[in-house]
Scaffold this active site. Structure first.
Site, PDB file in Angstrom:
ATOM      1  N   GLN A  12       0.854  -1.370   0.076  1.00 31.81           N
ATOM      2  CA  GLN A  12       0.178   0.163   0.089  1.00 31.81           C
ATOM      3  C   GLN A  12       0.707   1.330   0.013  1.00 31.81           C
ATOM      4  O   GLN A  12       0.496   2.353  -0.402  1.00 31.81           O
ATOM      5  CB  GLN A  12      -1.053  -0.064   1.152  1.00 31.81           C
ATOM      6  CG  GLN A  12      -2.029  -1.161   1.052  1.00 31.81           C
ATOM      7  CD  GLN A  12      -3.011  -0.854   2.086  1.00 31.81           C
ATOM      8  OE1 GLN A  12      -2.671  -1.535   3.321  1.00 31.81           O
ATOM      9  NE2 GLN A  12      -4.200  -0.150   2.038  1.00 31.81           N
ATOM     10  N   CYS A  32     -10.997   0.346   2.947  1.00 31.05           N
ATOM     11  CA  CYS A  32      -9.389   0.148   2.500  1.00 31.05           C
ATOM     12  C   CYS A  32      -8.734   1.586   2.240  1.00 31.05           C
ATOM     13  O   CYS A  32      -9.367   2.252   1.421  1.00 31.05           O
ATOM     14  CB  CYS A  32      -9.379  -0.827   1.401  1.00 31.05           C
ATOM     15  SG  CYS A  32      -7.594  -0.839   0.525  1.00 31.05           S
ATOM     16  N   HIS A  91      -3.417  -8.160   1.038  1.00 30.83           N
ATOM     17  CA  HIS A  91      -2.723  -7.134   0.278  1.00 30.83           C
ATOM     18  C   HIS A  91      -1.179  -7.727  -0.006  1.00 30.83           C
ATOM     19  O   HIS A  91      -0.655  -7.307  -1.137  1.00 30.83           O
ATOM     20  CB  HIS A  91      -2.556  -5.986   1.169  1.00 30.83           C
ATOM     21  CG  HIS A  91      -3.490  -5.064   1.315  1.00 30.83           C
ATOM     22  ND1 HIS A  91      -4.066  -4.403  -0.064  1.00 30.83           N
ATOM     23  CD2 HIS A  91      -4.248  -4.394   2.156  1.00 30.83           C
ATOM     24  CE1 HIS A  91      -4.799  -3.321   0.327  1.00 30.83           C
ATOM     25  NE2 HIS A  91      -5.372  -3.568   1.676  1.00 30.83           N
TER      26      HIS A  91
END
Length: 188
Positions: free
Chosen positions: A51, A99, A145
């Site tokens: 991320q 998210c 993820h």
């Protein structure tokens, strides 16, 4: 420490499997500190390496349960075992998930109620956490993820169009997009 830009869906690092962490050094410690700062500023309860554009198998988490217990740490090279996922329709309130890589959007998703997380910390000390409820959800979300899966990829078919509409509306779904917690104001 520093707040890092959070990648938005469409960035290839979010849709690819992350590599094992092999170097446990000061650079990794700085990354983890920066991830905690970024997660706090976002705000969020979990943040994975991909991320923030780092294709490594690690995530941080920071959440206080209903009993006031703080669950805070880093999971490096994690393994995750989950109980069977309940059958049924996701509840809009109880199962609502969001998210930081699909910022401002929330959709219901049924997750397993229990999970066992095994990983190592920054000093390569192994640990295991048996999680239930929301903490189990956090671990599943962040672990996904590391495998290139966003929660919107797991939604029931009925949410395909609303997700696609939200992505199109925001201009996401293409490489090169990110937002900086504390500086960028995102629409809800």
């Amino acid at each position: 420490m520093a707040v890092l830009p959070i990648r938005i869906t469409g960035e290839s690092v979010l849709h690819s499997e992350a590599a094992e962490v092999t170097e446990f050094d000061d650079e990794l410690r700085t990354l983890v500190d920066d991830m905690f700062d970024t997660m706090r500023e976002a705000p969020g309860v979990g943040l994975a390496g991909p991320q923030v554009g780092v294709p490594l198998r690690l995530f941080v988490y920071n959440w206080t349960d209903d009993d006031g217990i703080l669950w805070r740490g880093v999971a490096i090279n994690p393994e995750l075992w989950i109980s069977p996922t309940p059958v049924g329709e996701a509840d809009d309130d109880e199962d609502s998930e969001g998210c930081l890589s699909v910022p401002g959007e929330r959709f219901p998703l049924i997750r397993a109620q229990r999970a066992i997380l095994r990983a190592v910390d920054l000093d390569q000390n192994p640990f295991e956490i048996e999680a239930e409820g929301w903490l189990a959800r956090i671990f599943q979300h962040e672990f996904d993820h590391l495998n290139g899966i966003l929660y919107v990829d797991r939604l029931e078919e009925q949410y395909d169009k609303p997700v696609a509409k939200a992505i199109k509306k925001h201009g996401w779904g293409v490489p090169g997009l990110s937002w900086l917690p504390g500086e960028d104001h995102l629409e809800d």
